[in-house]
Write a protein that holds these residues in place. Structure first.
Motif, PDB file in Angstrom:
ATOM      1  N   ARG A   1     -15.564 -18.847 -12.740  1.00  0.00           N
ATOM      2  CA  ARG A   1     -14.175 -18.484 -12.380  1.00  0.00           C
ATOM      3  C   ARG A   1     -13.973 -16.969 -12.521  1.00  0.00           C
ATOM      4  O   ARG A   1     -13.376 -16.341 -11.655  1.00  0.00           O
ATOM      5  CB  ARG A   1     -13.155 -19.220 -13.252  1.00  0.00           C
TER       6      ARG A   1
ATOM      7  N   LYS B   1     -15.786 -15.274  -9.705  1.00  0.00           N
ATOM      8  CA  LYS B   1     -15.103 -15.523  -8.432  1.00  0.00           C
ATOM      9  C   LYS B   1     -13.852 -14.658  -8.318  1.00  0.00           C
ATOM     10  O   LYS B   1     -13.569 -14.112  -7.255  1.00  0.00           O
ATOM     11  CB  LYS B   1     -14.747 -17.009  -8.312  1.00  0.00           C
TER      12      LYS B   1
ATOM     13  N   GLU C   1     -15.746 -25.848  -6.472  1.00  0.00           N
ATOM     14  CA  GLU C   1     -15.849 -24.394  -6.625  1.00  0.00           C
ATOM     15  C   GLU C   1     -17.146 -23.875  -6.003  1.00  0.00           C
ATOM     16  O   GLU C   1     -17.149 -22.826  -5.351  1.00  0.00           O
ATOM     17  CB  GLU C   1     -15.748 -23.991  -8.096  1.00  0.00           C
TER      18      GLU C   1
ATOM     19  N   THR D   1      -8.777 -29.860  -6.819  1.00  0.00           N
ATOM     20  CA  THR D   1      -9.423 -28.706  -6.195  1.00  0.00           C
ATOM     21  C   THR D   1     -10.182 -29.043  -4.913  1.00  0.00           C
ATOM     22  O   THR D   1     -10.064 -28.302  -3.935  1.00  0.00           O
ATOM     23  CB  THR D   1     -10.361 -28.020  -7.217  1.00  0.00           C
TER      24      THR D   1
END
Length: 185
Positions: free
Chosen positions: A32, A35, A63, A96
Protein backbone atom coordinates in the motif's frame (compact mmCIF):
# COMPACT_ATOMS: atom_id res chain seq x y z
CA UNK A 1 28.25 -36.14 21.07
CA UNK A 2 29.74 -36.64 17.65
CA UNK A 3 30.68 -34.07 15.03
CA UNK A 4 27.12 -33.91 13.64
CA UNK A 5 25.77 -32.19 16.76
CA UNK A 6 26.39 -28.58 17.59
CA UNK A 7 25.95 -26.78 20.83
CA UNK A 8 22.79 -24.77 21.36
CA UNK A 9 23.23 -21.04 20.90
CA UNK A 10 22.04 -18.18 18.78
CA UNK A 11 21.27 -19.01 15.19
CA UNK A 12 23.54 -17.20 12.74
CA UNK A 13 21.74 -14.38 10.87
CA UNK A 14 22.24 -16.13 7.54
CA UNK A 15 20.10 -19.06 8.77
CA UNK A 16 17.31 -17.09 10.46
CA UNK A 17 13.93 -16.62 8.81
CA UNK A 18 12.56 -13.10 8.92
CA UNK A 19 8.99 -13.71 10.09
CA UNK A 20 7.80 -10.42 8.58
CA UNK A 21 8.36 -12.05 5.20
CA UNK A 22 5.78 -14.66 6.13
CA UNK A 23 3.20 -12.15 7.38
CA UNK A 24 0.85 -11.25 4.52
CA UNK A 25 -0.52 -8.21 6.37
CA UNK A 26 2.99 -6.74 6.65
CA UNK A 27 3.55 -7.34 2.93
CA UNK A 28 0.16 -5.80 2.15
CA UNK A 29 0.96 -2.65 4.17
CA UNK A 30 4.32 -2.32 2.44
CA UNK A 31 2.56 -2.72 -0.90
CA UNK A 32 0.00 0.00 0.00
CA UNK A 33 2.81 2.42 0.88
CA UNK A 34 4.62 1.66 -2.38
CA UNK A 35 1.42 1.98 -4.39
CA UNK A 36 0.65 5.36 -2.82
CA UNK A 37 4.12 6.42 -3.94
CA UNK A 38 3.28 5.22 -7.48
CA UNK A 39 5.96 2.55 -7.27
CA UNK A 40 3.61 0.04 -8.84
CA UNK A 41 6.14 -2.61 -9.84
CA UNK A 42 7.49 -2.90 -6.30
CA UNK A 43 3.97 -2.71 -4.87
CA UNK A 44 2.93 -5.55 -7.17
CA UNK A 45 5.70 -7.72 -5.74
CA UNK A 46 4.51 -7.08 -2.18
CA UNK A 47 0.84 -7.70 -3.02
CA UNK A 48 1.67 -10.86 -4.97
CA UNK A 49 3.69 -12.15 -2.03
CA UNK A 50 0.83 -11.34 0.39
CA UNK A 51 -1.59 -13.17 -1.92
CA UNK A 52 0.75 -16.17 -2.07
CA UNK A 53 0.88 -16.25 1.74
CA UNK A 54 -2.92 -15.91 2.07
CA UNK A 55 -4.50 -17.06 -1.21
CA UNK A 56 -8.05 -16.76 0.17
CA UNK A 57 -7.75 -12.99 0.70
CA UNK A 58 -9.45 -11.21 -2.18
CA UNK A 59 -8.10 -7.79 -1.22
CA UNK A 60 -4.49 -8.94 -1.63
CA UNK A 61 -5.25 -10.42 -5.04
CA UNK A 62 -7.21 -7.32 -6.05
CA UNK A 63 -4.33 -5.00 -5.20
CA UNK A 64 -1.93 -7.14 -7.25
CA UNK A 65 -4.32 -7.13 -10.22
CA UNK A 66 -4.80 -3.37 -9.95
CA UNK A 67 -1.03 -2.80 -9.93
CA UNK A 68 -0.71 -4.92 -13.07
CA UNK A 69 -3.34 -2.71 -14.68
CA UNK A 70 -1.59 0.49 -13.53
CA UNK A 71 1.71 -0.74 -14.95
CA UNK A 72 0.24 -1.45 -18.40
CA UNK A 73 -3.37 -0.20 -18.70
CA UNK A 74 -3.77 -1.06 -22.35
CA UNK A 75 -2.26 -4.53 -22.41
CA UNK A 76 -3.15 -5.73 -18.89
CA UNK A 77 -6.75 -4.50 -18.46
CA UNK A 78 -8.41 -7.74 -19.60
CA UNK A 79 -6.07 -9.94 -17.53
CA UNK A 80 -6.55 -7.69 -14.50
CA UNK A 81 -10.35 -8.02 -14.85
CA UNK A 82 -10.01 -11.81 -14.98
CA UNK A 83 -7.86 -11.76 -11.83
CA UNK A 84 -10.40 -9.50 -10.11
CA UNK A 85 -13.23 -11.89 -11.01
CA UNK A 86 -11.20 -14.70 -9.44
CA UNK A 87 -10.64 -12.56 -6.32
CA UNK A 88 -14.41 -11.99 -6.15
CA UNK A 89 -15.02 -15.72 -6.47
CA UNK A 90 -12.63 -16.73 -3.68
CA UNK A 91 -13.54 -13.86 -1.34
CA UNK A 92 -17.05 -12.64 -2.19
CA UNK A 93 -17.20 -10.37 0.88
CA UNK A 94 -14.14 -8.32 -0.15
CA UNK A 95 -15.04 -4.90 -1.53
CA UNK A 96 -11.77 -4.01 -3.28
CA UNK A 97 -12.06 -6.52 -6.16
CA UNK A 98 -15.42 -5.01 -7.12
CA UNK A 99 -14.18 -1.42 -6.93
CA UNK A 100 -11.15 -2.07 -9.10
CA UNK A 101 -13.16 -4.16 -11.57
CA UNK A 102 -15.58 -1.25 -11.89
CA UNK A 103 -12.74 1.18 -12.51
CA UNK A 104 -11.11 -1.02 -15.14
CA UNK A 105 -14.38 -1.90 -16.89
CA UNK A 106 -15.20 1.83 -17.13
CA UNK A 107 -11.72 2.49 -18.58
CA UNK A 108 -12.48 -0.16 -21.22
CA UNK A 109 -15.77 1.57 -22.02
CA UNK A 110 -17.84 -1.30 -20.57
CA UNK A 111 -20.11 1.02 -18.60
CA UNK A 112 -22.89 -1.46 -17.81
CA UNK A 113 -20.35 -3.96 -16.51
CA UNK A 114 -18.65 -1.20 -14.51
CA UNK A 115 -21.98 -0.20 -12.99
CA UNK A 116 -22.65 -3.79 -11.93
CA UNK A 117 -19.27 -4.04 -10.20
CA UNK A 118 -19.62 -0.67 -8.49
CA UNK A 119 -23.13 -1.48 -7.28
CA UNK A 120 -21.83 -4.73 -5.81
CA UNK A 121 -19.07 -2.82 -4.02
CA UNK A 122 -21.56 -0.26 -2.69
CA UNK A 123 -23.89 -3.00 -1.45
CA UNK A 124 -21.04 -4.74 0.37
CA UNK A 125 -19.85 -1.46 1.87
CA UNK A 126 -23.32 -0.62 3.20
CA UNK A 127 -23.59 -4.12 4.69
CA UNK A 128 -20.16 -3.73 6.31
CA UNK A 129 -21.09 -0.33 7.78
CA UNK A 130 -24.35 -1.69 9.15
CA UNK A 131 -22.59 -4.67 10.73
CA UNK A 132 -20.02 -2.38 12.33
CA UNK A 133 -22.78 -0.11 13.62
CA UNK A 134 -24.66 -3.05 15.15
CA UNK A 135 -21.50 -4.38 16.77
CA UNK A 136 -20.50 -1.03 18.30
CA UNK A 137 -21.44 -0.31 21.91
CA UNK A 138 -24.56 1.83 22.33
CA UNK A 139 -25.22 1.82 18.59
CA UNK A 140 -22.40 4.32 17.95
CA UNK A 141 -20.39 2.58 15.28
CA UNK A 142 -18.97 3.29 11.87
CA UNK A 143 -22.07 5.11 10.71
CA UNK A 144 -20.76 7.87 12.97
CA UNK A 145 -17.65 8.06 10.79
CA UNK A 146 -18.23 11.71 9.86
CA UNK A 147 -16.84 12.99 13.18
CA UNK A 148 -19.13 14.81 15.57
CA UNK A 149 -19.68 15.41 19.23
CA UNK A 150 -23.15 15.40 20.78
CA UNK A 151 -25.60 12.53 20.50
CA UNK A 152 -27.87 14.68 18.36
CA UNK A 153 -25.04 15.40 15.94
CA UNK A 154 -24.12 11.70 15.84
CA UNK A 155 -27.69 10.72 14.97
CA UNK A 156 -27.95 13.43 12.31
CA UNK A 157 -24.60 12.47 10.77
CA UNK A 158 -25.49 8.77 10.79
CA UNK A 159 -28.72 9.59 8.98
CA UNK A 160 -26.86 11.66 6.39
CA UNK A 161 -24.28 8.92 5.81
CA UNK A 162 -27.00 6.28 5.52
CA UNK A 163 -28.87 8.46 3.04
CA UNK A 164 -25.75 8.98 0.94
CA UNK A 165 -24.91 5.27 0.87
CA UNK A 166 -28.44 4.06 0.13
CA UNK A 167 -28.57 2.24 -3.18
CA UNK A 168 -30.96 3.69 -5.71
CA UNK A 169 -32.85 1.94 -8.46
CA UNK A 170 -30.72 0.98 -11.47
CA UNK A 171 -31.80 3.89 -13.66
CA UNK A 172 -30.51 6.42 -11.13
CA UNK A 173 -26.84 5.39 -11.26
CA UNK A 174 -24.51 6.28 -14.10
CA UNK A 175 -20.78 5.53 -13.92
CA UNK A 176 -20.06 8.09 -16.63
CA UNK A 177 -20.50 10.92 -14.16
CA UNK A 178 -23.99 12.32 -14.68
CA UNK A 179 -26.22 12.51 -11.64
CA UNK A 180 -29.95 11.84 -11.81
CA UNK A 181 -32.12 14.89 -11.16
CA UNK A 182 -33.22 15.37 -7.56
CA UNK A 183 -31.14 12.48 -6.18
CA UNK A 184 -28.14 12.45 -3.89
CA UNK A 185 -25.49 9.86 -4.60
Amino acid sequence: PGATHRKAGPTPASFRIDTDLLDPEVQYKKGRALKEGKRWSQALQQFAFAADCDPQNGAYRAEAAHCRFLLAPTSMAVQALEELREAQRIDPEAITPYLYAGEIAAELGRFEEAETYLRSAARRLVELLREADRAAPHGRGRLRACGGGTRGEDAREAGILQERTTLHEPSSFDVRGSKPPGRRL
